[in-house]
Design a protein around this motif. Structure first.
Motif, PDB file in Angstrom:
ATOM      1  N   PRO A   1      -3.164  13.189   4.093  1.00 54.51           N
ATOM      2  CA  PRO A   1      -4.102  13.425   2.989  1.00 54.51           C
ATOM      3  C   PRO A   1      -4.289  14.907   2.679  1.00 54.51           C
ATOM      4  O   PRO A   1      -4.625  15.259   1.551  1.00 54.51           O
ATOM      5  CB  PRO A   1      -5.410  12.801   3.500  1.00 54.51           C
ATOM      6  CG  PRO A   1      -4.986  11.829   4.553  1.00 54.51           C
ATOM      7  CD  PRO A   1      -3.787  12.441   5.194  1.00 54.51           C
TER       8      PRO A   1
ATOM      9  N   ASN B   1      -0.889   2.703  -1.182  1.00 53.75           N
ATOM     10  CA  ASN B   1      -0.929   2.653   0.281  1.00 53.75           C
ATOM     11  C   ASN B   1       0.047   3.648   0.904  1.00 53.75           C
ATOM     12  O   ASN B   1       0.733   3.349   1.886  1.00 53.75           O
ATOM     13  CB  ASN B   1      -0.615   1.234   0.778  1.00 53.75           C
ATOM     14  CG  ASN B   1      -0.964   1.040   2.240  1.00 53.75           C
ATOM     15  OD1 ASN B   1      -1.887   1.669   2.756  1.00 53.75           O
ATOM     16  ND2 ASN B   1      -0.212   0.193   2.924  1.00 53.75           N
TER      17      ASN B   1
ATOM     18  N   LEU C   1      -0.806   6.839   2.014  1.00 55.80           N
ATOM     19  CA  LEU C   1      -1.443   7.892   2.808  1.00 55.80           C
ATOM     20  C   LEU C   1      -1.653   7.437   4.249  1.00 55.80           C
ATOM     21  O   LEU C   1      -1.915   6.260   4.507  1.00 55.80           O
ATOM     22  CB  LEU C   1      -2.788   8.284   2.193  1.00 55.80           C
ATOM     23  CG  LEU C   1      -2.734   8.944   0.814  1.00 55.80           C
ATOM     24  CD1 LEU C   1      -4.146   9.224   0.304  1.00 55.80           C
ATOM     25  CD2 LEU C   1      -1.915  10.237   0.842  1.00 55.80           C
TER      26      LEU C   1
ATOM     27  N   GLU D   1      -2.589   7.097  -2.895  1.00 54.42           N
ATOM     28  CA  GLU D   1      -3.728   6.302  -2.439  1.00 54.42           C
ATOM     29  C   GLU D   1      -3.640   4.878  -2.980  1.00 54.42           C
ATOM     30  O   GLU D   1      -3.843   3.895  -2.248  1.00 54.42           O
ATOM     31  CB  GLU D   1      -5.029   6.961  -2.896  1.00 54.42           C
ATOM     32  CG  GLU D   1      -6.286   6.166  -2.590  1.00 54.42           C
ATOM     33  CD  GLU D   1      -6.618   6.131  -1.110  1.00 54.42           C
ATOM     34  OE1 GLU D   1      -7.082   5.061  -0.639  1.00 54.42           O
ATOM     35  OE2 GLU D   1      -6.415   7.142  -0.429  1.00 54.42           O
ATOM     36  N   SER D   2      -3.317   4.747  -4.246  1.00 51.73           N
ATOM     37  CA  SER D   2      -3.279   3.419  -4.869  1.00 51.73           C
ATOM     38  C   SER D   2      -2.072   2.602  -4.423  1.00 51.73           C
ATOM     39  O   SER D   2      -2.043   1.383  -4.584  1.00 51.73           O
ATOM     40  CB  SER D   2      -3.274   3.554  -6.399  1.00 51.73           C
ATOM     41  OG  SER D   2      -2.103   4.218  -6.841  1.00 51.73           O
TER      42      SER D   2
ATOM     43  N   LYS E   1      -3.569   6.757   7.447  1.00 50.76           N
ATOM     44  CA  LYS E   1      -4.981   6.455   7.723  1.00 50.76           C
ATOM     45  C   LYS E   1      -5.238   6.047   9.175  1.00 50.76           C
ATOM     46  O   LYS E   1      -6.380   6.001   9.607  1.00 50.76           O
ATOM     47  CB  LYS E   1      -5.456   5.335   6.788  1.00 50.76           C
ATOM     48  CG  LYS E   1      -5.441   5.745   5.317  1.00 50.76           C
ATOM     49  CD  LYS E   1      -5.959   4.644   4.420  1.00 50.76           C
ATOM     50  CE  LYS E   1      -5.971   5.113   2.955  1.00 50.76           C
ATOM     51  NZ  LYS E   1      -6.457   4.054   2.038  1.00 50.76           N
TER      52      LYS E   1
END
Length: 238
Positions: free
Chosen positions: A206, A158, A160, A155-156, A162
């Motif tokens: 995710p 980038n 994942l 997540e931190s 989306k």
């Protein structure tokens, strides 16, 4: 040497190597005796098999299973579709190349062999006119406790997906709790292959799928070749 398998003997070696690695080495329910010591399913008859051979012994020491198909295909299924709902992903324009059943013989897990595999993958993708490479990245049972931290790290960074949704098939839904709030971002527990995908600019789903047979978590993984870091692409260009 890296090439696609083009003889029956090479295919047999691929299936035997996969069995040794997946079921005798990595599976939590190791197989010690088998009357049919080969890893094979229906997808093997539709795919190309990228291999690395030791030129001295002529033995297959690493392999990938590759299936390329355009977005407007009318029939056939990718292996990943057994675990994930890829409806939205498959609607994206551009040819897609599925990578699967990757393994390397335990005596050859070093930079030279990994580099040859990637050179072969990128050359094959170019020849196929692929826009995307995709497949599953696995997290072994021993690293399940690191899953919240891995997800926080993705997540931190980038890492994942989306832009579209990836569902998990009902029988592959994780039957136990894994996520916890406030996981400390860390790549600890990520297999070396998964780390290579991240370096290549991969994004992952995710939600993981649970592969009961292999007792591992699978994460749907996509590499947009148009977004691959230039330095990575140059390093493995043939």
């Amino acid at each position: 040497v890296v090439k696609t398998a083009d003889t029956i003997e090479e295919i047999i070696q691929v299936l035997s190597l996969r069995f040794e690695v997946f079921f005798r080495e990595f599976s939590t329910q190791k197989v010690t005796v088998s009357l049919f010591p080969y890893d094979i399913d229906m997808h093997d008859f539709m795919c190309d098999h990228l291999i690395v051979k030791d030129k001295e012994t002529q033995k297959v020491i690493a392999c990938y299973r590759l299936l390329s198909c355009s977005s407007d295909r009318k029939e056939g299924r990718y292996y990943s579709e057994g675990e994930f709902d890829l409806t939205e992903f498959l609607k994206l324009p551009g040819t897609k190349l599925e990578l699967g059943r990757a393994c390397v013989h335990k005596d050859y897990r070093k930079g030279t062999v990994i580099s040859l595999l990637w050179k072969g993958l990128l050359q094959y993708a170019r020849m196929a006119g692929a826009r995307y490479m995709f497949g599953c990245s696995s997290i072994n049972r021993k690293d399940f406790e690191n899953f919240p931290s891995i997800m926080a790290w993705l997540e931190s960074n980038n890492g994942l997906i989306k832009d579209y949704s990836i569902g998990v098939a009902e029988r592959y839904r994780v039957p136990f709790g894994l996520m916890s709030e406030g996981g400390v971002p860390s790549s600890k527990g990520m297999a070396s292959l998964m780390q290579m995908y991240v370096l290549a600019g991969a994004k992952m789903s995710p939600l993981p799928a649970y592969d009961k047979e292999m007792d591992c978590l699978d994460m749907f993984t996509v590499i947009d070749l148009k977004e691959m870091p230039a330095a990575f692409e140059r390093k493995f260009r043939l």
